[in-house]
Design an enzyme around this catalytic site. Structure first.
Site, mmCIF file in Angstrom:
data_model
loop_
_atom_site.group_PDB
_atom_site.id
_atom_site.type_symbol
_atom_site.label_atom_id
_atom_site.label_comp_id
_atom_site.label_asym_id
_atom_site.label_seq_id
_atom_site.Cartn_x
_atom_site.Cartn_y
_atom_site.Cartn_z
ATOM 1 N N LYS A 39 57.812 38.956 37.965
ATOM 2 C CA LYS A 39 56.442 38.797 37.469
ATOM 3 C C LYS A 39 55.648 40.078 37.747
ATOM 4 O O LYS A 39 56.084 40.918 38.542
ATOM 5 C CB LYS A 39 55.800 37.598 38.168
ATOM 6 N N ARG A 137 48.560 24.512 45.621
ATOM 7 C CA ARG A 137 48.433 25.336 44.419
ATOM 8 C C ARG A 137 48.930 24.474 43.272
ATOM 9 O O ARG A 137 48.423 23.370 43.087
ATOM 10 C CB ARG A 137 49.282 26.602 44.656
ATOM 11 N N HIS A 171 57.796 25.906 46.963
ATOM 12 C CA HIS A 171 57.517 27.271 47.419
ATOM 13 C C HIS A 171 56.932 27.176 48.821
ATOM 14 O O HIS A 171 56.016 26.392 49.060
ATOM 15 C CB HIS A 171 56.517 27.907 46.443
ATOM 16 N N ARG A 230 64.885 32.573 45.103
ATOM 17 C CA ARG A 230 63.987 33.288 44.190
ATOM 18 C C ARG A 230 63.384 34.531 44.866
ATOM 19 O O ARG A 230 62.182 34.586 45.127
ATOM 20 C CB ARG A 230 62.841 32.373 43.749
ATOM 21 N N TYR A 274 31.618 61.534 46.969
ATOM 22 C CA TYR A 274 30.468 60.649 46.766
ATOM 23 C C TYR A 274 29.917 60.116 48.091
ATOM 24 O O TYR A 274 30.676 59.759 48.983
ATOM 25 C CB TYR A 274 30.884 59.438 45.929
ATOM 26 N N CYS A 321 37.785 58.800 44.736
ATOM 27 C CA CYS A 321 37.102 58.703 43.445
ATOM 28 C C CYS A 321 38.005 57.966 42.448
ATOM 29 O O CYS A 321 39.105 57.569 42.777
ATOM 30 C CB CYS A 321 36.772 60.080 42.901
ATOM 31 N N MET A 322 37.521 57.818 41.234
ATOM 32 C CA MET A 322 38.308 57.114 40.218
ATOM 33 C C MET A 322 39.615 57.856 39.907
ATOM 34 O O MET A 322 40.671 57.247 39.798
ATOM 35 C CB MET A 322 37.494 56.949 38.934
ATOM 36 N N ASP A 323 39.520 59.179 39.788
ATOM 37 C CA ASP A 323 40.676 59.957 39.332
ATOM 38 C C ASP A 323 41.166 60.980 40.340
ATOM 39 O O ASP A 323 42.174 61.634 40.103
ATOM 40 C CB ASP A 323 40.294 60.740 38.056
HETATM 41 C C1 LIG Z 1 56.506 35.410 43.482
HETATM 42 C C2 LIG Z 1 57.326 34.223 43.717
HETATM 43 C C3 LIG Z 1 58.543 34.303 44.391
HETATM 44 C C4 LIG Z 1 59.034 35.571 45.045
HETATM 45 O O1 LIG Z 1 58.368 35.785 46.265
HETATM 46 P P1 LIG Z 1 58.754 36.984 47.256
HETATM 47 O O2 LIG Z 1 57.983 36.720 48.467
HETATM 48 O O3 LIG Z 1 58.333 38.232 46.566
HETATM 49 O O4 LIG Z 1 60.218 36.923 47.440
HETATM 50 C C5 LIG Z 1 59.295 33.163 44.488
HETATM 51 N N1 LIG Z 1 58.872 31.993 43.961
HETATM 52 C C6 LIG Z 1 57.702 31.868 43.317
HETATM 53 C C7 LIG Z 1 57.282 30.550 42.778
HETATM 54 C C8 LIG Z 1 56.877 32.975 43.184
HETATM 55 O O5 LIG Z 1 55.710 32.850 42.557
#
Ligand SMILES: *Cc1c(COP(=O)(O)O)cnc(C)c1O
Length: 412
Positions: A39, A137, A171, A230, A274, A321-323
């Site tokens: 992601k 969540r 999770h 995951r 700045y 700064c920005m850049d």
């Molecule tokens: C992002 C995510 C992961 C991976 O998490 P890490 O801590 O980067 O290994 C696994 N499962 C879900 C649902 C996630 O959103």
């Protein structure tokens, strides 16, 4: 490629991704599948080259946050199974089917909506049931007496004829904390998850892919791998937390560089940047560097961080700064416009990490890599050679080919 070198760029080392994947595989239960979390454009590393590399390494699944990211992978020729962790609007149900994407189902009302849309469209959808414990969540709630209700709802979802309920997952909220309390909590979460699965099984609802471990879970809880893990952050060579540091051998995939634009000497008492929040307290040699918060180098690092120039540390002075930003290079001989500045990486045996940057701005390495801006081209390195570039700004380049998702990529 030389034209990138006048500003800021990231180097993504694909050999290191391979190293990390192999290191992870070594600690996994044999037969356990791997869903790579790619992601957020593979945590800022660029999803195309990362996903291609993971496919070559034998990854089983990809996990993304939303439909757009899933379509990006498909349009780049990734045909592996993909699970969407977040919400896909029911209006887009056809795309789930057409692109063979797996959707997370996190509540009964959402399941009903999506199922009605699937029915109307005349399509079937593969789903994984998402369980919530400790995050509050997305997901069917298990804690505090909700297990009974959730089990009933999940059964109802799994009976919906347009759904094929292949998986169930949860999770962990604190798998990355290695203190007794957090570890007991994580084990408790796992037991509840297993109890729910057992209960559903008794009632004839079974799942072929059960999964719960993120990176920290996968490396810290070898008995909880279930059918699939995951991992995200460890594939990019970063530790999920300080507690988890050193648990497996990781090599950071991303390095970040910039360039000195100009060097000047300023007198004692001269302000820098700045707001004049830094004032030279002696004659100071200042190097202006071509990176700023628009590149993901946060303003919060003002007067805190350091970079490497000619193998030596130099402090960031004055506001980012920005850049651009300024470094104090008084103590470094020979600094000149065009010098490479190492922001994350190694120079002269000294090292800088995303972890250090994160600690200085009260953040975590995850956020740092995700924040690397789209103005920073990603250069992919394999076996010591630069094999490609992703440039998010020059979509309309004349060399190379524009891919379906609008990214400009070329082989160099
Ligand atoms: C992002 C995510 C992961 C991976 O998490 P890490 O801590 O980067 O290994 C696994 N499962 C879900 C649902 C996630 O959103």
């Amino acid at each position: 490629m030389i034209d990138y070198l006048r500003r800021s760029w990231a180097v993504v080392n694909l050999n290191n991704v391979a190293h990390n994947f192999t290191a992870l595989k070594r600690v996994l239960t044999p037969g356990c599948k791997v869903m790579a979390a790619v992601k957020a454009d593979a945590y800022g590393h660029g999803d195309k080259y990362i996903a291609d590399q993971l496919v070559r390494l034998g990854v089983d699944w990809f996990g993304v946050s939303n439909l757009e990211e899933a379509l990006s992978l498909r349009e780049q020729g990734i045909y592996h199974p993909i699970l969407i962790f977040g919400v896909t609007p029911p209006e887009n149900v056809r795309q789930l089917n057409e692109y063979n994407l797996t959707q997370s189902i996190y509540s009964l009302p959402y399941a009903r909506e999506l199922h009605a849309a699937a029915q109307a469209a005349g399509v079937g959808i593969q789903v994984h049931i998402k369980i919530d414990m400790g995050m509050s969540r997305l997901g069917f709630v298990l804690d505090n007496g909700f297990a009974e209700i959730s089990a009933g709802e999940i059964k109802e979802v799994c009976r919906m004829p347009r759904f094929q309920a292949q998986g169930i997952f949860t999770h962990f909220a604190c798998a990355d904390e290695r203190n007794d309390d957090s570890m007991a909590y994580t084990r408790g979460q796992y037991r509840k998850f297993c109890a729910l699965i057992a209960r559903l099984e008794q009632e004839g609802v079974t799942f072929s892919i059960r999964h719960c471990c993120n990176s920290a879970g996968a490396i810290g809880y070898p008995d909880m791998h279930m059918d699939m893990v995951r991992p995200g952050i460890v594939l990019y060579g970063l530790s999920p937390s300080d507690d988890c540091a050193g648990m497996i051998d990781l090599k950071p995939a991303m390095e970040l560089y910039s360039c000195v634009s100009m060097v000047k000497e300023i007198a004692d008492g001269t302000p820098v940047s700045y707001g004049r929040c830094y004032t030279a307290h002696r004659k100071t040699k200042v190097a202006t560097v071509a990176i700023g918060y628009a590149d993901g180098y946060e303003r919060e690092l003002t007067n805190k961080a350091r970079m490497l120039v000619r193998g030596q540390y130099a402090n960031v002075i004055g506001r980012v700064c920005m850049d651009q930003l300024m470094l104090d290079v008084t103590h470094i001989d020979g600094v000149a416009a065009g010098d490479v500045v190492t922001i994350v990486g190694e120079d002269g045996g000294r090292r800088l990490t995303f972890d250090e940057m994160a600690a200085l701005s009260g953040s975590i390495n995850y956020e740092k890599v995700c924040l690397i801006g789209k103005r920073v081209p990603r250069i992919y390195r394999q076996d010591g050679k630069d094999i490609g570039v992703v440039d998010y700004i020059r979509h309309y380049g004349v060399k190379g080919k524009q891919s379906a998702n609008g990214l400009y990529s070329q082989t160099v």
